[in-house]
Scaffold this motif. Sequence first.
Motif, short mmCIF file in Angstrom:
data_model
loop_
_atom_site.label_atom_id
_atom_site.label_comp_id
_atom_site.label_asym_id
_atom_site.label_seq_id
_atom_site.Cartn_x
_atom_site.Cartn_y
_atom_site.Cartn_z
N SER A 30 -12.85 -17.37 23.62
CA SER A 30 -12.04 -16.73 24.65
C SER A 30 -12.63 -17.02 26.02
N THR A 64 -18.82 -22.19 19.56
CA THR A 64 -17.41 -22.26 19.91
C THR A 64 -17.02 -21.16 20.88
N LYS A 83 -10.26 -20.44 31.76
CA LYS A 83 -10.05 -21.84 31.34
C LYS A 83 -8.85 -21.96 30.41
N GLU A 105 -16.03 -14.43 29.04
CA GLU A 105 -16.11 -15.48 28.04
C GLU A 105 -16.73 -14.92 26.76
N VAL A 140 -8.53 -20.58 27.54
CA VAL A 140 -8.92 -20.62 26.13
C VAL A 140 -8.70 -19.26 25.48
N GLN A 141 -7.95 -19.22 24.38
CA GLN A 141 -7.80 -17.99 23.62
C GLN A 141 -7.49 -18.39 22.18
N VAL A 142 -8.56 -18.49 21.37
CA VAL A 142 -8.41 -18.91 19.97
C VAL A 142 -7.77 -17.78 19.17
N ARG A 144 -10.94 -17.55 14.09
CA ARG A 144 -12.25 -17.20 14.64
C ARG A 144 -13.31 -17.00 13.56
#
Length: 378
Positions: free
Chosen positions: A81, A78, A85, A72, A87-89, A94
Amino acid sequence: MSAETNSSESRRPAAPLRVRDLELRYTAESGVLGVSFDVAAGELLSLLGPSGCGKTTTLRCIAGIEDPEAGEIAIGDTVVSAPAKGVQVAPDKRDIGMVFQSYALWPHMTVADNVGYPLAVRRVPKHEVRDRVAGALAMVGLDGYGTRAAPMLSGGQQQRVALARALVYRPKLLLLDEPLSNLDAALREQMRGEVRRLQQDTGITAVYVTHDQSEAMAISDRIVVMNQGRIEQVGTPTEVFHKPVNRFVAGLVGPANFLTGVVGETTDAGATAVVRIDADGPRRVASRTAQDWTPGAEAAVCVRPNQFAVAAAEDALPTANRLPGVVQTAVNMGLHTEYRVQVGATRLLITLRDDVGVGPGDRVWVGFDVGRATCVRP
Ligand SMILES: Nc1ncnc2c1ncn2[C@@H]1O[C@H](COP(=O)(O)OP(=O)(O)OP(=O)(O)O)[C@@H](O)[C@H]1O
Ligand SMILES: [Mg+2]
């Protein structure tokens, strides 16, 4: 760089960075193999390690250019990554500024257009772009260079443009990957001072990748020492230099000699370790240690080259530890003389400021004090 860097224009709340159990395996043993560290708001943290240890991969995961397999990453509050879950912005969401080894300037653009590019793509109004570009160029000491073509600048100036471009949109986090390694030694030293000043003036959180230990020592609040995709130690420059946890770290952060042997006992409530070594027969050397030892454990006593005394006779040494040896070479370097002295199976590098009147072939005694040596894992 000018005082303008302290204006509210460039200063903004800095965000901390959190990296947990980061993994991106290219093969079973290469890539990033489980890395965790924190960077406090406004801190400059260096990733230091030999070629291929995973520094760039770690940085690219933070930037979002690579997709990690596990772990993570959070910037401020925020999570950017978290593969578990889903999540990969995206990188451009970023809020990160990046500076690379190759300056990566657009050669067909002026300096001002290069610096203003991140603002232009964010559709910032033209007059505001002009002002902020001027501010950013002033910040890196390049006022008046805006109309030049980017290739018409020296290496150091191009790297300053790259820095200005990374900072112009006031990112929360600055990532630098060997930004100075294309510069010659003198300029590198000057620029590292400027990078540090700029980072402190803007108060930005920064991660700085380098394989140059003196660069890491000079500019970092803390250093993460990496090796083969993993972290060996995290600490301030002073901690990793004076309290390395193992031989790898000790050797990476500065010139070092290692006398290897087994721990006999510890004294001073564990702060001193006595190590039995073989040097022309069994000898005992005492050194400080920051680790727990069980008698019989293999250990290495790390002594920096400038921490020795050398004398022709044992009783002429003022130090607690004394070992017999034979001088192999003596080279006058101007400010000091560099000796190679064979002690048992170990060839020591010893630097002395004063001429002690010994030369190749001479039998000598070398000594060092307990507090000038560190017992580390081999
Ligand atoms: N795209 C890729 N495909 C396969 N292996 C890769 C890839 N990128 C990096 N590696 C491997 O992963 C490891 C870490 O590479 P990385 O670029 O992160 O190292 P580094 O610490 O930045 O080294 P250097 O100081 O040379 O820049 C190396 O063994 C490298 O060969
Ligand atoms: Mg790299």
